[in-house]
Design an enzyme around this catalytic site. Structure first.
Site, PDB file in Angstrom:
ATOM      1  N   ALA A 290       0.921  -1.158  -0.107  1.00 49.82           N
ATOM      2  CA  ALA A 290       0.169  -0.271  -0.053  1.00 49.82           C
ATOM      3  C   ALA A 290       0.807   1.086   0.064  1.00 49.82           C
ATOM      4  O   ALA A 290       0.442   1.948  -0.521  1.00 49.82           O
ATOM      5  CB  ALA A 290      -1.381  -0.140   1.639  1.00 49.82           C
ATOM      6  N   ILE A 292       3.842   1.708  -0.720  1.00 48.74           N
ATOM      7  CA  ILE A 292       5.068   1.983  -2.744  1.00 48.74           C
ATOM      8  C   ILE A 292       3.973   1.125  -3.380  1.00 48.74           C
ATOM      9  O   ILE A 292       3.593   1.123  -4.081  1.00 48.74           O
ATOM     10  CB  ILE A 292       5.788   0.646  -2.271  1.00 48.74           C
ATOM     11  CG1 ILE A 292       6.946   0.679  -1.012  1.00 48.74           C
ATOM     12  CG2 ILE A 292       6.665   0.736  -3.260  1.00 48.74           C
ATOM     13  CD1 ILE A 292       7.665  -0.748  -1.065  1.00 48.74           C
ATOM     14  N   GLU A 294       4.296   1.235  -7.016  1.00 49.44           N
ATOM     15  CA  GLU A 294       4.885   0.187  -7.621  1.00 49.44           C
ATOM     16  C   GLU A 294       4.991   0.529  -9.012  1.00 49.44           C
ATOM     17  O   GLU A 294       6.359   0.569  -9.642  1.00 49.44           O
ATOM     18  CB  GLU A 294       4.328  -1.216  -7.292  1.00 49.44           C
ATOM     19  CG  GLU A 294       4.812  -2.486  -5.992  1.00 49.44           C
ATOM     20  CD  GLU A 294       2.828  -2.093  -5.071  1.00 49.44           C
ATOM     21  OE1 GLU A 294       2.538  -0.894  -5.610  1.00 49.44           O
ATOM     22  OE2 GLU A 294       2.986  -2.243  -4.913  1.00 49.44           O
ATOM     23  N   ASP A 336      27.185  26.892 -28.084  1.00 50.75           N
ATOM     24  CA  ASP A 336      28.345  27.295 -28.946  1.00 50.75           C
ATOM     25  C   ASP A 336      27.610  28.318 -29.873  1.00 50.75           C
ATOM     26  O   ASP A 336      26.816  28.685 -30.312  1.00 50.75           O
ATOM     27  CB  ASP A 336      28.973  25.893 -29.555  1.00 50.75           C
ATOM     28  CG  ASP A 336      28.369  25.557 -30.438  1.00 50.75           C
ATOM     29  OD1 ASP A 336      26.781  25.982 -30.015  1.00 50.75           O
ATOM     30  OD2 ASP A 336      29.053  24.700 -31.615  1.00 50.75           O
ATOM     31  N   ASN A 727      -2.919  -0.688  -7.891  1.00 52.43           N
ATOM     32  CA  ASN A 727      -2.177  -0.551  -7.175  1.00 52.43           C
ATOM     33  C   ASN A 727      -1.344  -1.024  -8.645  1.00 52.43           C
ATOM     34  O   ASN A 727      -1.559   0.030  -9.169  1.00 52.43           O
ATOM     35  CB  ASN A 727      -1.296  -1.262  -6.801  1.00 52.43           C
ATOM     36  CG  ASN A 727      -1.785  -0.352  -5.070  1.00 52.43           C
ATOM     37  OD1 ASN A 727      -2.713   0.287  -4.732  1.00 52.43           O
ATOM     38  ND2 ASN A 727      -1.173  -0.530  -4.045  1.00 52.43           N
TER      39      ASN A 727
END
Length: 892
Positions: A290, A292, A294, A336, A727
């Site tokens: 929960a 993290i 993923e 440049d 998730n």
């Protein structure tokens, strides 16, 4: 035989030593070269004439590198625990997530693995040498110090060498020094310290012969050459993590420590109260899942990849995903001059006539601002430009020969094609090619009437010295000392303005000159022509856009200070108020004491800059907290491109070395494309911030829901495998749709964000907490209502919590609109990918619910109508509440 140390010492000062001294030190012969015995000895001592290649990462090390991540450790531990307790399906799903992340990361790194391979292409060439008194062709890789080179137009220089002979020799050193015009070379010994660009008696590896012939003795090969030094600097520069990577890692580590603390506290509490060990472990795993996000690495990568795709359509090739966002953070651009700010093509800029104001040329149509083209001075300059010219034009108006002569022919042919052809048809009877000693060239041509027209051009001093008359207002007068001084001052004035200046003289006679060696004498001075490498048409608006966006653009070039400043003024690199004594800094003045931010913060142009000084400039600005982008195209730019936060190489004229080292390649070499890339980078970061807020707010709700139920009812409201499914859906599809949105179109009207600014601001954390609490209250209310009021089983309560949370998370994406936007018409509702993601997510959840095999894996039960009504109410309540709050509080 000379030692490596002696050779190194000789290479540093070879341009200040006489030819005889250099040859003596190298123990060779200018007439015969080295013999076979010496060659074998030196090949053993100094090795092959090739650049060292830094060993790259192996495929295995790249794969293992993807696993060296705290998130990976935690998820791997969760999978291991699941295996130990026999929860095989859960362990397999976690492993699948790890594999997807690993494969994506590995593929991206594998594609970017090439920083030193291209530089070896400079070594594949053959060269003419003198050995044992014989001239022969050898592979450049076999060269050794002391070899005698013979070079001709078109040759690529394979080593650093001191010139012994130089016959009208011109070398293109743009790849090494940035000088836009081929350099005239000579054998003259120099008596003072010089930058590489000013060492006229030395030729360098990687440069090219554009004209003339020469003979030189090699004093440096392989890694001892200037290119070798640059190659070593490229290897020394470590690629540092980009700001986005640093911030995401920092955020992830904080989340891991927080959830570990909560999980340990819960585990200890449960263990002391004699709760079931497997339930304690499952709950801890659920918290880990929960907490993290993923999908964050995947979504960030895909969102950045989408930005890469958009930029590829705008001629910007991004080689590294995170480089897109870092472009958006850019606060300073080192660019440049040649080819980026300018066209890399010399053009006629103005005419200077006796007793007349300068006539300026409009580059776009080659028309001089002159009302009367019958002006005799102008006509004579026109004639001389065509006649005293060894270049040639093709049918498409491209030229062959010296760039200055090509510019003259292109100007004249476009201005008056008929007169141009008439002059071209005149028969040459004498020709004196350009001589670097006399600094003049000229011809004698026969006109239709039989008159001999002598035309000469060269340096102002040389033409004035050979002139006895001057053409003023159509009248030929005697050239006096006052005239000479006046025109020498005029030459200096034009040169200080950054122009390259040629003087023109002529003489008309009835007879062919007797002395072919001195016919360019007693000339009539006609005037001067100034040349410039004109700025690109799109450059000034692009620099203005950068200024408005709060980005400082600085020029770093190997060119002359006057030329560089002139270009800077023309493209509005700095304003009149900013034009002070510090606006231009010469490379020789960039000592260690001055290379600090305070000393150079008011400068806009750095001229005659060496490769190592570019690194020091970048470091000075980075230490001050700036995010630095560096553009470049030559070998000399490679270390700086790698050192900068973002290295930007040119795709058309850039060397392969620069392109391989850079993070970004501009396919059209246009500075405007950099501005587009910066705009896209800012949009991408806004999108990333949006989907991080989206993810963390519902991840917070997951943590709170599990915490409330675990510490009160001591039950697990949502199973770990269900959380992982949820998730994976929410973290990828809706979040991805947010990540590829078109963003705010006015993003370039805002200053760049502070490079130290975290991914999430205080305002964002308040949003996350508020959204999380509202979602938690709604889903927990549904669970508690089912638990206490409907008195349903634990599995049904679990299903109600899962589906309520799932539908709430899917719909939560609509809460990520800006408060100032309309509730129904905003960048979220207009995003077709949002609708596609929601349809896909709902479809997958219902498939998992209705298909028995998946239903068993995820512990789904058949729900009655009352349960579904409860789920619907709890799902739409957070959406309604948050949308209403946004209507009254615009920054919510």
């Amino acid at each position: 035989m000379i030692s490596k140390k002696e050779l190194s010492d000789l290479g540093k000062k070879a341009y200040r030593r006489s030819i005889e001294d250099v040859i003596d030190k190298l123990q060779t012969s200018a007439e015969k070269g080295l013999d076979e015995h010496n060659i074998e000895q030196r090949q053993q001592e100094f090795g092959k004439n090739q650049l060292e290649e830094k060993a790259g990462k192996s495929i295995l090390s790249m794969l293992l590198g993807q696993l060296n991540n705290p998130v990976v450790y935690l998820l791997a531990a969760a999978a291991g625990v699941a295996f130990i307790f026999g929860d095989i399906p859960e362990a397999i799903v976690i492993i699948v997530v790890l594999l997807v992340n690993t494969i994506i990361g590995f593929w991206m790194e594998y594609q970017a693995k090439k920083s030193m391979e291209a530089i070896k292409k400079l070594d594949k060439t053959e060269i003419t040498v003198l050995r044992s008194g014989e001239e022969m062709e050898i592979d450049a890789i076999e060269l050794v110090p002391g070899d005698i080179l013979k070079i001709d137009a078109g040759d690529l220089i394979p080593a650093d060498a001191r010139l012994i002979e130089a016959n009208e020799l011109k070398i293109d050193e743009a790849a090494l020094t940035g000088e836009s015009v081929p350099v005239d070379k000579s054998t003259e010994t120099l008596d003072s310290e010089k930058q590489v660009a000013d060492r006229k008696n030395t030729i360098y590896k990687g440069t090219a012969v554009t004209g003339g012939t020469g003979k030189a003795v090699v004093f440096a090969t392989a890694m001892y050459t200037e290119v070798g030094n640059i190659s070593a600097m490229v290897q020394e520069q470590k690629e540092e993590e980009t700001p986005l990577t640093q911030k995401l890692n920092k955020l992830t580590k904080k989340l891991i420590w927080v959830i570990l603390a909560i999980s340990v506290a819960f585990f200890i509490f449960g263990y002391l109260t004699d709760k079931d060990l497997y339930q304690l472990v499952q709950t801890s795993i659920a918290w880990a899942i929960a907490a993290i996000p993923e999908g964050l690495p995947i979504v960030a990568s895909i969102a950045l990849a989408r930005g890469m795709y958009r930029l590829s359509k705008k001629n910007v090739l991004v080689k590294k995903l995170s480089a897109v966002e870092t472009l958006g953070e850019t606060t300073v651009i080192f660019t440049d001059k040649t080819g980026t700010l300018t066209e890399n093509k010399l053009s006629v800029k103005n005419f200077s006539f006796p007793q007349s104001d300068d006539l300026h040329v409009k580059w776009e149509n080659y028309q001089p601002e002159i009302e009367d083209q019958e002006n005799q001075n102008f006509q004579e300059l026109f004639n001389i430009s065509v006649l005293a010219n060894d270049a040639s034009l093709e049918e498409d108006n491209t030229g062959n020969g010296d760039p200055l002569e090509i510019a003259l022919l292109q100007f004249c042919s476009k201005l008056d094609q008929q007169l141009y052809k008439q002059n071209k048809e005149k028969k040459r009877i004498l020709h004196k090619p350009f001589d670097s000693e006399t600094m003049t060239m000229g011809v004698a041509s026969k006109t239709e009437g039989g008159e001999i027209y002598i035309a000469a051009k060269g340096s102002t001093d040389a033409i004035l010295e050979r002139s006895t008359q001057i053409l003023e207002g159509g009248e030929i007068k005697e050239l006096n000392e006052q005239n000479r001084k006046q025109w020498q001052e005029k030459n200096d004035e034009l040169s200080e303005d950054g122009l390259r200046v040629l003087a023109f003289g002529y003489r008309k006679t009835e007879h062919k000159p007797d002395n072919e060696d001195s016919f360019l004498e007693q000339l009539c001075f006609a005037g001067l022509i100034g040349f410039i490498d004109p700025p690109r048409e799109d450059i000034t608006p692009s620099i203005e856009a950068c200024r408005k966006a709060g980005i400082k653009v600085l020029m770093v070039t190997g060119d002359h200070p006057g030329t560089a400043k002139n270009v800077g003024q023309t493209v509005h690199l700095f304003s009149k108020e900013e034009d002070n004594k510090n606006v231009v800094v010469h490379g020789k003045d960039l000592n260690e004491e001055q290379l600090n931010y305070e000393a150079i913060k008011d400068s806009f142009v750095f001229s005659r800059v060496a490769p190592r000084q570019k690194l020091q400039l970048i470091e000075a600005y980075r230490k001050n907290g700036e995010i630095v982008a560096m553009t470049g195209d030559g070998v000399n730019d490679a270390p700086a491109l790698k050192k900068a936060d973002i290295g930007i190489a040119m795709g058309q004229r850039g060397t392969q070395v620069a392109q391989e080292v850079a993070d970004v390649v501009l396919k059209d070499d246009s500075f405007e494309s950099i501005v587009k890339a910066i705009e896209q980078g800012r949009i991408i970061f806004g999108n990333i911030r949006r989907f991080v807020v989206y993810q963390l707010s519902y991840h917070l709700s997951e943590i709170l829901i599990i915490a409330i139920m675990s510490f009160t009812l001591f039950t697990l409201p949502i199973l770990p495998l269900q959380l992982l499914l949820l998730n994976l859906l929410s973290d990828v599809f809706p979040a991805l749709a947010l990540g590829v949105g078109e963003g705010d179109k006015n993003v370039l009207e805002q200053p760049p964000k502070d490079p130290k600014e975290p991914v999430l601001l205080r305002k964002n954390w308040l949003q996350i907490i508020s959204y999380g609490i509202i979602i938690t209250a709604s889903v927990s209310g549904a669970y508690l209502y089912s638990y206490f009021v409907l008195e349903q089983s634990e599995s049904i309560n679990n299903n109600i919590a899962f589906f309520s949370l799932a539908f709430t998370q899917f719909l939560h994406v609509f809460n990520l609109r800006e408060g100032k936007e309309n509730m129904f018409n905003n960048q979220v509702t207009r995003n077709k990918f949002i609708w596609m993601a929601l349809i896909l997510c709902f479809a997958i959840v219902f498939i998992a619910y209705f298909v028995p095999v998946f239903a068993d894996v995820f512990s789904f039960e058949r729900l009655n109508l009352t349960s579904w009504v409860l789920i619907v109410i709890s799902s739409i309540t957070p959406l309604i509440i948050i949308q209403l709050i946004k209507e009254f509080k615009k920054d919510f």
